[in-house]
Design a protein around this motif. Sequence first.
Motif, PDB file in Angstrom:
ATOM      1  N   ASP A 169      14.571  -2.764 -10.010  1.00 54.62           N
ATOM      2  CA  ASP A 169      13.137  -3.066  -9.922  1.00 54.62           C
ATOM      3  C   ASP A 169      12.475  -2.033  -9.020  1.00 54.62           C
ATOM      4  OD1 ASP A 169      10.623  -4.125  -9.819  1.00 54.62           O
ATOM      5  OD2 ASP A 169      11.172  -5.941  -8.728  1.00 54.62           O
ATOM      6  N   ARG A 170      11.682  -1.142  -9.625  1.00 50.83           N
ATOM      7  CA  ARG A 170      11.058  -0.056  -8.867  1.00 50.83           C
ATOM      8  C   ARG A 170       9.565  -0.281  -8.649  1.00 50.83           C
ATOM      9  NH1 ARG A 170      13.783   2.518 -12.915  1.00 50.83           N
ATOM     10  NH2 ARG A 170      11.826   3.252 -13.838  1.00 50.83           N
ATOM     11  N   ARG A 171       9.066  -1.467  -8.955  1.00 50.70           N
ATOM     12  CA  ARG A 171       7.631  -1.721  -8.832  1.00 50.70           C
ATOM     13  C   ARG A 171       7.170  -1.597  -7.375  1.00 50.70           C
ATOM     14  NH1 ARG A 171       7.226  -7.537 -11.218  1.00 50.70           N
ATOM     15  NH2 ARG A 171       9.118  -7.656  -9.958  1.00 50.70           N
ATOM     16  N   THR A 172       6.142  -0.803  -7.182  1.00 51.98           N
ATOM     17  CA  THR A 172       5.623  -0.531  -5.840  1.00 51.98           C
ATOM     18  C   THR A 172       4.098  -0.574  -5.876  1.00 51.98           C
ATOM     19  OG1 THR A 172       7.514   0.948  -5.458  1.00 51.98           O
ATOM     20  CG2 THR A 172       5.686   1.103  -3.906  1.00 51.98           C
ATOM     21  N   LYS A 192      11.916  -2.931   1.743  1.00 54.02           N
ATOM     22  CA  LYS A 192      11.144  -2.139   0.780  1.00 54.02           C
ATOM     23  C   LYS A 192       9.652  -2.184   1.072  1.00 54.02           C
ATOM     24  CE  LYS A 192      14.456  -2.755  -3.011  1.00 54.02           C
ATOM     25  NZ  LYS A 192      14.635  -3.208  -4.409  1.00 54.02           N
ATOM     26  N   THR A 193       9.304  -2.514   2.309  1.00 49.22           N
ATOM     27  CA  THR A 193       7.902  -2.583   2.711  1.00 49.22           C
ATOM     28  C   THR A 193       7.693  -1.740   3.965  1.00 49.22           C
ATOM     29  OG1 THR A 193       7.599  -4.796   1.788  1.00 49.22           O
ATOM     30  CG2 THR A 193       6.029  -4.095   3.462  1.00 49.22           C
ATOM     31  N   GLU A 231       6.114   4.777  -7.696  1.00 54.15           N
ATOM     32  CA  GLU A 231       7.248   4.674  -6.778  1.00 54.15           C
ATOM     33  C   GLU A 231       6.930   5.295  -5.429  1.00 54.15           C
ATOM     34  OE1 GLU A 231      11.299   5.217  -8.222  1.00 54.15           O
ATOM     35  OE2 GLU A 231      10.470   5.536 -10.219  1.00 54.15           O
ATOM     36  N   ASP A 240       7.097  -3.602  -2.244  1.00 52.41           N
ATOM     37  CA  ASP A 240       7.573  -4.024  -3.552  1.00 52.41           C
ATOM     38  C   ASP A 240       6.889  -5.340  -3.895  1.00 52.41           C
ATOM     39  OD1 ASP A 240       8.893  -5.870  -1.935  1.00 52.41           O
ATOM     40  OD2 ASP A 240      10.833  -5.609  -2.889  1.00 52.41           O
ATOM     41  N   TRP A 241       7.236  -5.936  -5.036  1.00 57.00           N
ATOM     42  CA  TRP A 241       6.551  -7.144  -5.513  1.00 57.00           C
ATOM     43  C   TRP A 241       6.681  -8.293  -4.517  1.00 57.00           C
ATOM     44  CZ3 TRP A 241       3.679  -7.398  -9.992  1.00 57.00           C
ATOM     45  CH2 TRP A 241       3.243  -8.691 -10.375  1.00 57.00           C
ATOM     46  N   CYS A 282       1.321  -3.670  -7.894  1.00 57.02           N
ATOM     47  CA  CYS A 282       2.694  -3.203  -8.031  1.00 57.02           C
ATOM     48  C   CYS A 282       2.992  -2.795  -9.471  1.00 57.02           C
ATOM     49  CB  CYS A 282       3.671  -4.298  -7.609  1.00 57.02           C
ATOM     50  SG  CYS A 282       3.923  -4.389  -5.830  1.00 57.02           S
TER      51      CYS A 282
END
Length: 232
Positions: A39-42, A222-223, A95, A215-216, A90
């Motif tokens: 999951d690469r949603r940013t 990842k934040t 990315e 991220d989601w 996102c």
Amino acid sequence: MEEARMSQELETRYEKMWEENVWNLGQVEVDSFLRSQTDRRTGITLRIRPSAEVLRKVVAFQRLLMKVAPEQYHYPEESIHVTGLSIVSCSAEYERFDSGLLAQYVDLIDRAIQGVDTFEIAFQGVTLGSVGVLIQGHPDAGLAALRESVRSTIQEAGVFQTLDVRYKIDSAHSTIMRYRQEIQQVEELRELLTTHRALEFGQSSVTHLELVVNDWYHSPAKTDVIYSFQLD
């Protein structure tokens, strides 16, 4: 008068969400991305963190949720937030973000919040969305004023953004659990949620805002907090 109307509309929406989902716990909307390793949603979010006292009570409630629904995704304390504005929604398309663009956001938001006073969010009650369990946030008029000022400033500047593309945000909830798979103990979870439907979590005075690349799920790993703004 306007604040009272908005408050009533929000309460009505929370109640509708509850009624639409509480009897559908046997057929929930499973988030397949929670099982994905790719999951690469940013995106970029202006977010609000609840006070330490509110977080303490939310975490205590989460412990009860974990006992009856350990198979689900429970947000870490560091991830719990209210979305002020989703500046860039996102997506796997984004990315990475250019540092110059992030600096523009910081400058624009800093300009937009000049003269915006601190405001309050009362966290009371739990409700259900199609994706999981939410804490109900009840803001005063300050949140709407903040959103409108930041939204218009960024849009008028002509910089890249996806404000209001998915929907125009006007809620103040905080998602604390998402469905990673079908619920194993449906009746137990429904009873727990019903019992705590009106649970009081406390009130937060919003004095700071965080601009984050996330991220989601606002996962801590990842934040990245780009900037922390202080309200007057």
